[in-house]
Design a protein around this motif. Structure first.
Motif, mmCIF file in Angstrom:
data_model
loop_
_atom_site.group_PDB
_atom_site.id
_atom_site.type_symbol
_atom_site.label_atom_id
_atom_site.label_comp_id
_atom_site.label_asym_id
_atom_site.label_seq_id
_atom_site.Cartn_x
_atom_site.Cartn_y
_atom_site.Cartn_z
ATOM 1 N N PRO A 115 -33.581 20.596 -37.941
ATOM 2 C CA PRO A 115 -34.609 19.817 -38.643
ATOM 3 C C PRO A 115 -33.992 18.699 -39.485
ATOM 4 N N HIS A 116 -34.649 17.581 -39.495
ATOM 5 C CA HIS A 116 -34.284 16.403 -40.289
ATOM 6 C C HIS A 116 -33.071 15.650 -39.752
ATOM 7 N N GLN A 117 -32.615 15.973 -38.561
ATOM 8 C CA GLN A 117 -31.554 15.186 -37.940
ATOM 9 C C GLN A 117 -32.190 14.082 -37.098
ATOM 10 N N THR A 118 -31.381 13.103 -36.712
ATOM 11 C CA THR A 118 -31.895 12.007 -35.890
ATOM 12 C C THR A 118 -31.869 12.411 -34.421
ATOM 13 N N VAL A 119 -32.577 11.653 -33.580
ATOM 14 C CA VAL A 119 -32.607 11.967 -32.146
ATOM 15 C C VAL A 119 -31.224 11.846 -31.521
ATOM 16 N N ASN A 120 -30.353 11.010 -32.074
ATOM 17 C CA ASN A 120 -29.006 10.886 -31.510
ATOM 18 C C ASN A 120 -28.061 11.994 -31.971
ATOM 19 N N GLN A 121 -28.562 12.915 -32.761
ATOM 20 C CA GLN A 121 -27.754 14.090 -33.096
ATOM 21 C C GLN A 121 -28.009 15.218 -32.094
ATOM 22 N N GLU A 122 -28.977 15.052 -31.220
ATOM 23 C CA GLU A 122 -29.176 15.964 -30.093
ATOM 24 C C GLU A 122 -28.360 15.419 -28.929
#
Length: 125
Positions: free
Chosen positions: A31-38
């Protein structure tokens, strides 16, 4: 690496065929991470480069599908990281181009299909 320190880091299980290209990692984010952290990591453990034209990555229930660029070749003994968000593609980084998340933070599965539509690898994250 201690898996408990990063939620669902790189997945706990993997299945591969005898194919040299497989999913070597899946990080579903938190939660609260950016899409580029996936991201999903795809590795070519073989001795020859593989053109991934027609290959696809799908999530559980096939709600999201990524098709590799027709010109993309994964070098032998190399890994490419596919990020969910936007960025400039390179030999080691590819971008899905999405502004919303793909992977479920509570856990998900990535599926890799070859150009013939055959499932060649899965990874839980």
């Amino acid at each position: 690496m201690i898996l408990g320190t990063i939620p669902f880091a790189l997945g706990a299980t993997a299945q591969t065929s005898s194919n040299s290209v497989y999913i070597s990692g899946l990080y579903v984010g938190a939660p609260h991470q950016t899409v580029n952290q996936e991201y999903v990591k795809i590795t070519n453990k073989g001795t020859t480069a593989m053109n991934l034209k027609g290959w696809k990555i799908k999530d559980k229930n096939a709600k999201h599908t990524y098709s590799f660029p027709s010109s993309y070749t994964l070098k032998s003994k190399s890994t490419v990281t596919l990020y969910t968000g936007k960025g400039a593609n390179s030999a080691t980084k590819l971008y899905w181009g999405r502004s919303s998340y793909v992977w479920n933070n509570e856990g998900d599965t990535a599926y890799l299909y070859n150009a013939q539509g055959k499932l060649v690898s899965t990874r839980n994250g």
